[in-house]
Scaffold this motif. Structure first.
Motif, PDB file in Angstrom:
ATOM      1  N   ASP A   1       0.813  -1.215   0.000  1.00  0.00           N
ATOM      2  CA  ASP A   1       0.000   0.000   0.000  1.00  0.00           C
ATOM      3  C   ASP A   1       0.851   1.272   0.000  1.00  0.00           C
ATOM      4  OD1 ASP A   1      -2.567   1.061  -0.205  1.00  0.00           O
ATOM      5  OD2 ASP A   1      -2.678   1.449   1.945  1.00  0.00           O
ATOM      6  N   ARG A   2       1.916   1.254  -0.801  1.00  0.00           N
ATOM      7  CA  ARG A   2       2.791   2.422  -0.956  1.00  0.00           C
ATOM      8  C   ARG A   2       2.436   3.092  -2.285  1.00  0.00           C
ATOM      9  NH1 ARG A   2       7.763   0.612  -1.854  1.00  0.00           N
ATOM     10  NH2 ARG A   2       7.232  -1.592  -1.840  1.00  0.00           N
ATOM     11  N   LEU A   3       1.459   3.967  -2.233  1.00  0.00           N
ATOM     12  CA  LEU A   3       0.911   4.568  -3.446  1.00  0.00           C
ATOM     13  C   LEU A   3       1.935   5.391  -4.210  1.00  0.00           C
ATOM     14  CD1 LEU A   3      -2.652   5.638  -2.289  1.00  0.00           C
ATOM     15  CD2 LEU A   3      -1.916   3.532  -3.392  1.00  0.00           C
ATOM     16  N   ALA A   4       2.744   6.155  -3.504  1.00  0.00           N
ATOM     17  CA  ALA A   4       3.738   6.983  -4.191  1.00  0.00           C
ATOM     18  C   ALA A   4       4.747   6.117  -4.936  1.00  0.00           C
ATOM     19  CB  ALA A   4       4.455   7.895  -3.194  1.00  0.00           C
TER      20      ALA A   4
ATOM     21  N   LEU B   1      -7.408   2.102  -6.460  1.00  0.00           N
ATOM     22  CA  LEU B   1      -6.633   0.885  -6.709  1.00  0.00           C
ATOM     23  C   LEU B   1      -7.482  -0.376  -6.792  1.00  0.00           C
ATOM     24  CD1 LEU B   1      -3.622   1.636  -4.359  1.00  0.00           C
ATOM     25  CD2 LEU B   1      -3.832   2.050  -6.815  1.00  0.00           C
ATOM     26  N   SER B   2      -8.791  -0.231  -6.916  1.00  0.00           N
ATOM     27  CA  SER B   2      -9.633  -1.422  -6.945  1.00  0.00           C
ATOM     28  C   SER B   2      -9.287  -2.346  -8.106  1.00  0.00           C
ATOM     29  CB  SER B   2     -11.117  -1.036  -6.993  1.00  0.00           C
ATOM     30  OG  SER B   2     -11.383  -0.269  -8.158  1.00  0.00           O
TER      31      SER B   2
ATOM     32  N   PRO C   1      -4.636  -4.724  -9.154  1.00  0.00           N
ATOM     33  CA  PRO C   1      -4.044  -6.056  -9.361  1.00  0.00           C
ATOM     34  C   PRO C   1      -4.240  -6.566 -10.793  1.00  0.00           C
ATOM     35  CG  PRO C   1      -5.181  -5.984  -7.261  1.00  0.00           C
ATOM     36  CD  PRO C   1      -5.531  -4.711  -7.991  1.00  0.00           C
ATOM     37  N   GLU C   2      -5.443  -6.380 -11.324  1.00  0.00           N
ATOM     38  CA  GLU C   2      -5.713  -6.793 -12.700  1.00  0.00           C
ATOM     39  C   GLU C   2      -4.910  -5.939 -13.684  1.00  0.00           C
ATOM     40  OE1 GLU C   2      -9.411  -6.733 -15.827  1.00  0.00           O
ATOM     41  OE2 GLU C   2      -9.860  -7.179 -13.730  1.00  0.00           O
ATOM     42  N   GLN C   3      -4.817  -4.649 -13.415  1.00  0.00           N
ATOM     43  CA  GLN C   3      -4.045  -3.763 -14.285  1.00  0.00           C
ATOM     44  C   GLN C   3      -2.578  -4.186 -14.317  1.00  0.00           C
ATOM     45  OE1 GLN C   3      -5.262   0.088 -12.534  1.00  0.00           O
ATOM     46  NE2 GLN C   3      -5.579   0.702 -14.661  1.00  0.00           N
ATOM     47  N   LEU C   4      -2.047  -4.577 -13.175  1.00  0.00           N
ATOM     48  CA  LEU C   4      -0.648  -5.010 -13.139  1.00  0.00           C
ATOM     49  C   LEU C   4      -0.437  -6.274 -13.963  1.00  0.00           C
ATOM     50  CD1 LEU C   4       0.577  -4.284  -9.514  1.00  0.00           C
ATOM     51  CD2 LEU C   4       1.610  -3.516 -11.648  1.00  0.00           C
TER      52      LEU C   4
END
Length: 102
Positions: free
Chosen positions: A34-37, A74-75, A78-81
């Motif tokens: 959960d490190r958004l930056a 970020l919902s 995971p799929e985007q990655l």
């Protein structure tokens, strides 16, 4: 690029091959922790290196992840990655072919 164009292009392609997996792993780790930056930064770097290499579909997907990380949406991350990793592999395969013709 001059007389050393072939060598310069090979160096750029090799850099893409080295940085892509590292940036994808950094993005995965940042998402997991959960490190958004850090996620935004990894996506931004992948976007830049992809655009430089002409991998525009990959760059567009990285841009989308970067934008979502910036606003904390970020919902779908995971799929985007996973889609980003698949796009990287497609770009890599295309660049392997290009590199072999140099």
């Amino acid at each position: 690029l001059g007389r050393r164009a072939k060598q310069k292009i090979q160096t750029l392609v090799d850099s893409f091959f080295e940085s892509g997996p590292r940036l994808l792993e950094e993005a995965r780790a940042a998402l997991a922790e959960d490190r958004l930056a850090d996620l935004e930064r990894a996506a931004h770097s992948l976007k830049s290196v992809s655009a430089t290499m002409g991998a525009l579909a990959l760059a567009a997907q990285a841009r989308e992840l970067e934008a979502r990380a910036r606003v904390g949406e970020l919902s779908a991350a995971p799929e985007q990655l996973e889609q980003l990793a698949a796009a990287y592999e497609r770009a890599r395969a295309a660049l392997v072919s290009v590199r072999e013709t140099l």
